[in-house]
Design a protein around this motif. Structure first.
Motif, short mmCIF file in Angstrom:
data_model
loop_
_atom_site.label_atom_id
_atom_site.label_comp_id
_atom_site.label_asym_id
_atom_site.label_seq_id
_atom_site.Cartn_x
_atom_site.Cartn_y
_atom_site.Cartn_z
N ASP A 1 6.59 5.25 -3.97
CA ASP A 1 7.23 6.41 -4.03
C ASP A 1 7.35 6.86 -5.56
O ASP A 1 7.56 5.93 -6.49
CB ASP A 1 8.75 6.32 -3.73
CG ASP A 1 9.04 6.08 -2.21
OD1 ASP A 1 8.39 6.77 -1.39
OD2 ASP A 1 9.44 4.81 -1.90
N THR B 1 0.60 -1.15 0.03
CA THR B 1 -0.14 0.06 0.08
C THR B 1 0.88 1.21 0.08
O THR B 1 0.22 2.33 0.11
CB THR B 1 -0.82 -0.04 1.14
OG1 THR B 1 -0.23 0.05 2.39
CG2 THR B 1 -2.00 -1.03 1.35
N ARG B 2 2.20 1.19 -0.02
CA ARG B 2 3.00 2.33 -0.23
C ARG B 2 3.96 2.38 -1.53
O ARG B 2 4.44 1.40 -1.48
CB ARG B 2 3.96 2.34 1.32
CG ARG B 2 4.77 3.64 1.21
CD ARG B 2 5.49 3.78 2.34
NE ARG B 2 6.27 5.00 2.41
CZ ARG B 2 7.67 5.05 2.43
NH1 ARG B 2 8.15 3.71 3.06
NH2 ARG B 2 8.20 5.88 2.36
#
Length: 157
Positions: A48, A45-46
């Motif tokens: 960059d 869920t993360r």
């Protein structure tokens, strides 16, 4: 182990000349596929966001080449847009670059470039690579992705 070294040495000697010849093969033009990434995931869920710079280097010390097209494709393979308004001639050892900014996620995670170049006389294949960076100014992910020739035009084609 020592018995394997002569065989390994022979194998390397057979492979290196073939690879060197391929690298130094001159062409009248090529299509180069360059993978690019607009984001990378560190957790499910993360992610960059990444800025991508496409750099093309004319490595031929004697022959100019002309970039005729730089197309940006999304991860689904669909053409998104051209990143080259008009053909650009690169003098020997000259380079150029185009930027896909960090806030442009239109290509998705696995975007790519298709670089087309030509030359009036046979030239060495340029280096085309994408440089991805987090652009945050601090430590963050940065990496490169080298292009791969997918079509080569030689004299007589």
């Amino acid at each position: 182990m020592l018995k394997l070294l002569p065989g390994l040495f022979l194998l390397l000697n057979l492979l290196v000349p073939a690879q060197a010849q391929d690298v130094l093969q001159k062409a009248l033009g090529e299509s180069i596929y360059v993978p690019a990434y607009s984001r990378i995931f560190s957790y499910p869920t993360r992610s960059d966001l990444l800025a991508t710079t496409l750099a093309v280097h004319n490595v031929d010390p004697k022959t100019p080449i002309t970039l005729t097209s730089v197309a940006y494709h999304g991860e689904d393979g669909k053409w998104l847009r051209s990143l080259l308004d008009t053909p650009v001639t690169l003098a020997p050892l000259q380079s150029t670059s185009v930027l896909v900014p960090i806030n442009d996620t239109s290509g998705g995670v696995g975007a790519n470039f298709l670089v087309e170049w030509s030359s009036e006389t046979p030239a060495l294949s340029p280096i085309a690579e994408a440089i991805m960076t987090s652009g945050s100014g601090g430590p963050g992910p940065s990496f490169t992705s080298r292009g791969r020739v997918i079509e080569r035009r030689v004299a007589g084609d």
